[in-house]
Design an enzyme around this catalytic site. Sequence first.
Site, PDB file in Angstrom:
ATOM      1  N   GLU A  57       0.848  -1.189   0.000  1.00  0.00           N
ATOM      2  CA  GLU A  57       0.000   0.000   0.000  1.00  0.00           C
ATOM      3  C   GLU A  57       0.884   1.239   0.000  1.00  0.00           C
ATOM      4  O   GLU A  57       1.905   1.307   0.689  1.00  0.00           O
ATOM      5  CB  GLU A  57      -0.877  -0.025   1.260  1.00  0.00           C
ATOM      6  CG  GLU A  57      -1.862   1.113   1.369  1.00  0.00           C
ATOM      7  CD  GLU A  57      -2.668   1.039   2.656  1.00  0.00           C
ATOM      8  OE1 GLU A  57      -3.852   1.402   2.620  1.00  0.00           O
ATOM      9  OE2 GLU A  57      -2.123   0.618   3.698  1.00  0.00           O
ATOM     10  N   LYS A 132     -10.200  -0.391  -2.153  1.00  0.00           N
ATOM     11  CA  LYS A 132     -10.306  -0.732  -0.727  1.00  0.00           C
ATOM     12  C   LYS A 132     -11.695  -0.423  -0.184  1.00  0.00           C
ATOM     13  O   LYS A 132     -12.179   0.712  -0.287  1.00  0.00           O
ATOM     14  CB  LYS A 132      -9.239   0.048   0.037  1.00  0.00           C
ATOM     15  CG  LYS A 132      -9.084  -0.290   1.510  1.00  0.00           C
ATOM     16  CD  LYS A 132      -7.942   0.553   2.078  1.00  0.00           C
ATOM     17  CE  LYS A 132      -7.653   0.254   3.539  1.00  0.00           C
ATOM     18  NZ  LYS A 132      -6.566   1.150   4.046  1.00  0.00           N
ATOM     19  N   CYS A 174      -4.611  -3.725   3.271  1.00  0.00           N
ATOM     20  CA  CYS A 174      -4.326  -3.285   4.638  1.00  0.00           C
ATOM     21  C   CYS A 174      -5.472  -3.503   5.645  1.00  0.00           C
ATOM     22  O   CYS A 174      -5.638  -4.590   6.163  1.00  0.00           O
ATOM     23  CB  CYS A 174      -3.889  -1.825   4.621  1.00  0.00           C
ATOM     24  SG  CYS A 174      -3.026  -1.299   6.125  1.00  0.00           S
TER      25      CYS A 174
END
Length: 302
Positions: A57, A132, A174
Amino acid sequence: CSSPRPPRAMAAPPVLKPLVAVGQVTSTPDKELNFAACAGLVREAARRGACLVFLPEGFDYIGADPAQTLSLAEGLDGDLMGRYAELARDCGLWLSLGGFHERGQDWPTTRRIYNCHVLLDPAGRLAAAYRKTHLCDVELEGRVTMKESSFTNPGAEIVAPVSTPAGKLGLCVCYDLRFPEISLALRRAGAEILTYPSAFTVPTGSAHWEVLLRARAIESQCYVVAAAQTGKNHERRTSYGHALVVDPWGAVVAQCREGPGLCYAEIDLDYLHRIRREIPVHSHRRPDLYGTVAAAGLAPAP
């Protein structure tokens, strides 16, 4: 005289398992330096024979504040992604670019970006783009304050696993790591490798990073690959590092040392399917009691 001995049968050469490379970098607000560092790692991985390279990321940059983060963002059709496509072609491998600051089609109206996990094939083509879905809004009193939702749009869908030479790849980013539902939905859709490219903070990483990654691997019976940011990204941010690979049994089979670099792991799908046969948790689930975790629009794998 003795009769000649029959020639010995030639032993079959060992079957090489696909090799993946997992990157650990220290991105800063300087996009040119970041690209040079990441490209160097990709070329090194290509020389080692990796078929797939994972970058974390924020591989493109990590801004010092939301205003800088927004000002540096690009579209998927911009210069930086074009350079990564050329890099994939030059090296002849797949690239998992695990958190690109994307100006989407709604940028002119929202002035907000997406945290986009981009997968490029060896021809430099866009194989998948996952935006995301879980945004990191966290406040640890006196230690960490993050509000990703203040400048980022959440993604609207989970992306179907993509077939690569290493296996079927499920894309996450993440903070998604804290939600087992997405890993189980990707597993149901056929994933064999789950990716969690990350920029974990030191307080949360030291407490939760490895245990969460191992848990996702064990419960989904997938390989888990987690590229990571490490070290001081700018004056107000330090990342935890510890990029690693976990096998479907939950064992850490590769891990980066301190500082930027790569770790390597072979992906053994025969081993993965053996574990799934021996402990068939997927078929033991009780949807009659607690429902089915499934991603909208994704059919279960046969």
